[in-house]
Design an enzyme around this catalytic site. Structure first.
Site, PDB file in Angstrom:
ATOM      1  N   GLU A   8     -28.110  -5.613  75.443  1.00  0.00           N
ATOM      2  CA  GLU A   8     -29.109  -6.486  75.971  1.00  0.00           C
ATOM      3  C   GLU A   8     -28.972  -6.888  77.423  1.00  0.00           C
ATOM      4  O   GLU A   8     -29.941  -7.261  77.995  1.00  0.00           O
ATOM      5  CB  GLU A   8     -29.034  -7.894  75.350  1.00  0.00           C
ATOM      6  CG  GLU A   8     -30.128  -8.858  75.583  1.00  0.00           C
ATOM      7  CD  GLU A   8     -30.388 -10.080  74.623  1.00  0.00           C
ATOM      8  OE1 GLU A   8     -30.451 -11.213  75.066  1.00  0.00           O
ATOM      9  OE2 GLU A   8     -30.147  -9.800  73.267  1.00  0.00           O
ATOM     10  N   ASP A 108     -28.140  -8.595  71.525  1.00  0.00           N
ATOM     11  CA  ASP A 108     -27.043  -9.592  70.831  1.00  0.00           C
ATOM     12  C   ASP A 108     -27.486 -10.066  69.333  1.00  0.00           C
ATOM     13  O   ASP A 108     -28.577  -9.592  68.949  1.00  0.00           O
ATOM     14  CB  ASP A 108     -27.766 -11.081  71.737  1.00  0.00           C
ATOM     15  CG  ASP A 108     -27.172 -11.137  72.923  1.00  0.00           C
ATOM     16  OD1 ASP A 108     -26.213 -10.283  73.484  1.00  0.00           O
ATOM     17  OD2 ASP A 108     -27.691 -11.893  74.123  1.00  0.00           O
ATOM     18  N   TYR A 337     -21.667 -15.827  79.510  1.00  0.00           N
ATOM     19  CA  TYR A 337     -23.009 -15.979  79.374  1.00  0.00           C
ATOM     20  C   TYR A 337     -23.638 -17.404  79.008  1.00  0.00           C
ATOM     21  O   TYR A 337     -23.138 -17.972  78.209  1.00  0.00           O
ATOM     22  CB  TYR A 337     -23.571 -14.932  78.401  1.00  0.00           C
ATOM     23  CG  TYR A 337     -25.038 -14.901  78.076  1.00  0.00           C
ATOM     24  CD1 TYR A 337     -25.755 -14.161  79.142  1.00  0.00           C
ATOM     25  CD2 TYR A 337     -25.825 -15.299  76.899  1.00  0.00           C
ATOM     26  CE1 TYR A 337     -27.189 -14.024  79.073  1.00  0.00           C
ATOM     27  CE2 TYR A 337     -27.150 -14.884  76.982  1.00  0.00           C
ATOM     28  CZ  TYR A 337     -27.700 -14.637  77.871  1.00  0.00           C
ATOM     29  OH  TYR A 337     -29.209 -14.290  77.845  1.00  0.00           O
TER      30      TYR A 337
END
Length: 989
Positions: A8, A108, A337
């Protein structure tokens, strides 16, 4: 054949390559991918493709009309996102390689990750077999284990169906809802954009409902009795309370619980004074109880909790916090993230956490390093379900610092980094330990309570510097937080000072971004239905990644205002909620809709509901929504409307609000005189306070937020003028077009002071109407016939030009840098100075020098390296000195007639014959030569001015003569329509 792995984001692709290298062999880095003997690894950067209606169902003209609603396409086409087209094309190219035989979806592990991959696969028209990599931990061992147990495509189809359904349902409800509400609100003319959506409208409803409670709130008086008791060791404060008070008994006569009823409140001044008088100076017995308590640190941050904390501590908006966190993740590689909804770590992350503490302990960050060293020395980092729990890890884990110590952070970045690191360390530290003492002092039958809270061991609070008891929250008189003076067993104390304090109940607080984010996250708790509430238990309204954009979108659409840290709904927001209630489509404004969808999508993920059934229900709901708006035939929508205090300007009657208008309802029981005006002129909704001022002063503004019929934003004043034809007052826009020069009316500047000398003729410059003009450009007693034409507006492209700036322009030749201009062409804001352009003979824009040096168009070739998106360092594609020599030798080796001599570059001039060809109708106005688009508008304006075709009453309108009628297709157009009309008359050569 090779297998293509699509992650991703680039960081995940790099992690996969690092994990696979020991087993798959060395990977070679390329610009957009990594390659080994058997594998290709690349990545998206989030969503690369979005859905859109197919061409045959996409209404170009009349999309805001009920005639073309509802839009329910049988299928959806895909459209690449402009910013990421290059990355999409690179992935599509890899899928079409002849040596690629299979795909692995490594996006993800969740619904949105599934959707990202499926849309890329569909856009690429790939028929390769697909396997799914499902990761919740990013350690090399977890990644290798994931590749050993890839899921089949058939296993993932239910999740893929749910992902597509969520996306398509949001599109159908958002597009049809927005167009239907806009069509309804634009029925009486004009264009009133009214956006709705599954997430934004319930979020707005939360804010509006809170504001309604605040407006309806009636404050009540109450009293508290505060006392100071004297013991042998000193004084201590206390507050009266009723030990027999029970919440249920106090609310026995109320239909709903009254949150204002509390044990320490008295609702009668007489009773409060009587208690104070009875106790004052009297002896009191003392009983007290002490017990230890602990307080653990907060959980690790997910994005929403980080945004809330940063808003509360630093005043950062949700959007700002996300932007800073993204920079710390992408640019500095300092945080993991950030777009996560998880507050836990994978269970195999204990070694990674220890390494992170070691990095922090060895870092130069002196305010953090000692605490990291303490944790390592005390062996604080241990497996704990509160921190390490796979069941609480979704697509991503909590936000924590990476193994890379950052440098060169901005002040805001450092603040946010420290916030995350302190929370990361605190969660591993021991709990803070307190000793809480509750003391009851009783005098003549009345009880007074004192609470003391003493910090015994700071534990994790040491990281925040909270070493002392006075740092405890709520340390105020008679409550908790203070160290108490000791009282001996059996000692009698005396009430020295006793007073009744008069207070008032306060309305609920307005939402800040921090509290609204919390309300969005916990929206499911407000749902009555048990199954729907359970479905939304971990979802809320929106996702952590989209909540900031939802709030900003509501502000941009003028549904909310941000004042300090408060979010305040506008009149436009109240009007939308009134409309949804009146039309009977309240489901659009409630969290229940998301709850219902989440419940059904969860069923779909488990194979209990088909995609076709769900989308059929969405289509039926969409049709019902449009039909209710289309079929509503009453004059107004029922609602809670205002009665104004300002009288009717025509008859002095009472002005009342209804859904669409403010209308005179008459004076002293008589009928209304007919005076009324719309609540939303040119797409901007009046606030009630603005209407009161407008009726009182008969003028208001300048106001921004208006939009023309073509959708262009503009700023203007509004006036209430008497209309001789109707014998009543009406509203008009006032753009400041003074007519004195045309009518010959004498202008008197004697009461004004000149702002400076006219740059054209040296005469005085004064304010006149909504312009700054030279005294010689209008008729005056001294000079009845104007001889100068200097004039410049007090409002230019939505930027107010204050007197001080005009003085500066006339004195120095230019203003300061002004930052509120809005381009008529792009609709984007820009900064510029206004400067006198002597050559053009008018005021023009002057732009500040760029912060970045201009690119060199010619010069010696450069050498160096560049970084690709995947971190590979490659040689820059420019010729170095050696290459230059080789090239020179090759040229010399060739037999050429003569060497070319480089000539100095001259400015490029458009040649005749280059550009766009005008149609015959347009050619009759500007000539038949091909011309650049920008020159067409200039030539048209030259013609319009030369022929005097600007409308005398409205300078923004252009009247067509015989030639322009063929171009415009109608007798009159506005200046905003010109660019669109001209485009139809130009074709490429």
């Amino acid at each position: 054949m090779k297998t293509l792995v699509i992650a991703e984001k680039p960081s995940v692709a790099q992690d996969i390559v690092r994990a696979m290298t020991p087993t798959a062999g060395k990977f070679e880095k390329h610009d957009e991918y990594f390659e080994s003997d058997d594998w290709l690894v690349t990545s998206a950067v989030g969503h690369l493709v979005e859905i859109q209606a197919p061409e045959e169902f996409d209404v170009k003209r009349g999309k805001w009309s009920f005639a073309n609603l509802p839009v329910i396409p049988p299928y959806f086409d895909l459209k690449p996102m402009d910013k990421t087209k290059t990355r999409l094309n690179a992935i599509v190219k890899l899928t079409k390689r002849k040596d690629v035989g299979a795909l692995v979806n490594a996006c993800d592990a969740g619904r949105e990750g599934e959707l990202i991959f499926r849309l890329i696969q569909q856009y690429a028209k790939s028929a390769h077999p697909v396997k799914r990599l499902w990761l919740q931990s990013m350690t090399p061992a977890a990644i290798r284990e994931g590749f050993d147990s890839l899921r089949t495509d058939a296993q993932m189809l239910p999740l893929a169906d749910a992902a597509r359904c969520r996306s398509e349902a949001d599109w159908m409800v958002g597009i049809n809802g927005t167009r239907a509400m806009t069509a309804f609100n634009s029925r009486d003319g004009g264009f009133f954009l009214t956006t709705v959506g599954r997430v934004q409208t319930p979020t707005l409803s939360v804010v509006v409902e809170r504001e309604e409670k605040i407006r309806k709130f009636v404050s009540r008086d109450y009293w508290e009795i505060h006392a100071s008791f004297l013991a042998e060791a000193g004084e201590y404060p206390a507050k009266w309370f009723d030990p027999k008070w029970k919440k249920a008994a106090a609310n026995a006569d109320n239909t709903e619980p009254d949150a204002e009823l509390k044990a320490d409140r008295v609702w009668s001044e007489r009773e409060a004074l009587a208690i104070a008088e009875a106790v004052r100076g009297k002896a009191a017995t003392v009983t007290e109880e002490s017990k230890p308590t602990t307080q653990a640190a907060g959980l690790l941050f997910d994005l929403t909790s980080l945004q809330r904390e940063a808003n509360g501590k630093f005043g950062f908006s949700a959007k700002t916090t996300l932007s800073i966190a993204q920079s710390l993740y992408e640019r500095h590689k300092a945080l993991t993230y950030p777009r996560t909804d998880s507050r836990a770590l994978p269970e195999d992350y204990v070694p990674v956490v220890k390494q992170t503490f070691e990095m922090l302990a060895a870092s130069s960050m002196k305010h953090l390093a000692p605490h990291a060293a303490t944790a390592l020395k005390g062996n604080y980092i241990k497996p704990s379900k509160r921190i390490f729990d796979n069941s609480k890890v979704s697509d991503h884990f909590a936000i924590i610092p990476t193994l890379q110590a950052p440098s060169g952070l901005s002040d805001a970045e450092q603040k946010l980094y420290d916030l995350v690191v302190r929370r990361f360390m605190a969660v591993f530290f021991p709990s803070a330990e307190y000793l809480v003492t509750t003391r009851i002092s009783q005098a003549v039958g009345h009880s007074f309570k004192t609470e003391g809270k003493v910090l015994v061991k700071p534990g994790w609070l040491a990281i925040y510097g909270k070493e002392a008891a006075d740092e405890v929250a709520d340390a105020k008189e008679g409550d908790k937080g203070q160290s108490l003076v000791p009282v001996k067993p059996g000692e009698m104390v005396r009430a020295e000072v006793v007073e009744a304090k008069g207070l008032k109940t306060r309305p609920p607080a307005r939402y800040s971004e921090a509290t609204l984010l919390g309300a969005m996250e916990g929206a499911g708790k407000t749902i009555d239905d048990d199954e729907l509430r359970e479905a939304m238990q971990e979802k809320g309204l929106g996702t952590p990644a989209t909540r900031a954009a939802t709030i900003e979108g509501l502000i941009n659409e003028k549904y909310m205002l941000r004042e300090g840290r408060e979010l305040i709904p506008t009149a436009k927001a109240f009007q939308l909620m009134t409309l949804l209630r009146g039309l009977g489509v309240e489901e659009l404004s409630r969290a229940d809709l998301t709850g219902e969808w989440e419940y059904k999508l969860a069923q779909m993920e488990h194979g209990k509901l088909s995609r076709e059934t769900f989308m059929a229900e969405i289509a039926a709901m969409t049709k019902n929504l449009v039909d209710k708006a289309k079929g509503y035939d009453k004059d107004t929508i029922p609602g809670d409307y205002a009665t104004l205090s300002a009288p009717c300007p025509n008859c002095g009657g009472v002005i009342k609000e209804n859904y669409r208008r403010y209308t005179c309802t008459g004076k002293n029981g008589a009928e209304g005189c007919g005076f009324s005006f719309g609540k939303t002129p040119a797409g901007r909704t009046f606030e009630v306070a603005e209407v009161e001022q407008f009726l009182r002063d008969k003028r208001i503004g300048p106001l921004d937020g208006f939009r023309s019929k073509a959708g262009w934003p503009f700023t203007a004043e509004m006036v209430i003028k008497f209309d001789e034809e109707t014998k009543n007052y009406k509203l008009e826009f006032d753009f400041g077009d003074d007519k004195a020069g045309e009518t010959g009316e004498i202008v008197d500047f004697s009461a004004q002071q000149s702002l400076g000398a006219c740059p054209k003729c040296g005469g005085g410059v004064f304010e006149h109407g909504k312009n700054y003009v030279c005294e010689k450009s209008v008729p005056t007693n001294a000079q009845p016939t104007p001889s100068c034409d200097f004039k410049t507006g007090q409002m230019i492209l939505q930027q107010p030009v204050e007197r001080e700036q005009m003085v500066k322009l006339l004195t120095t030749g230019k203003t300061d840098l002004l930052d509120k201009f809005v381009s008529m062409r792009t609709r984007r804001p820009f900064k510029a100075m206004l400067a006198w352009d002597a050559e053009a003979g008018k005021v023009n824009f002057e732009f500040a020098p760029s912060k970045f040096p201009p690119r060199k168009t010619a010069g010696p070739p450069r050498t160096g390296t560049v970084k690709t998106p995947f971190g590979k360092t490659v040689a820059a594609k420019t010729a170095g000195p050696a290459a230059k020599k080789v090239a020179a030798k090759k040229v010399a080796a060739k037999k050429t007639p003569a060497a070319k001599v480089a000539k100095p570059k001259t400015p490029r001039v458009a040649k005749p014959g280059s550009g766009l060809k005008p149609s015959d109708a347009l050619a009759a106005v500007i000539g038949s030569e091909p011309v650049a688009r920008t020159q067409v508008i200039k030539k048209l304006w030259d013609y319009i001015k030369a022929e005097g075709l600007q409308d005398a009453a409205n300078k923004r309108a252009i009247n067509a003569d015989a030639k322009l009628l063929a171009v415009f297709g109608k007798p009159q157009v506005t200046m905003f329509e010109l660019a669109g009309i001209v485009g139809k008359h130009l074709t490429a050569e």
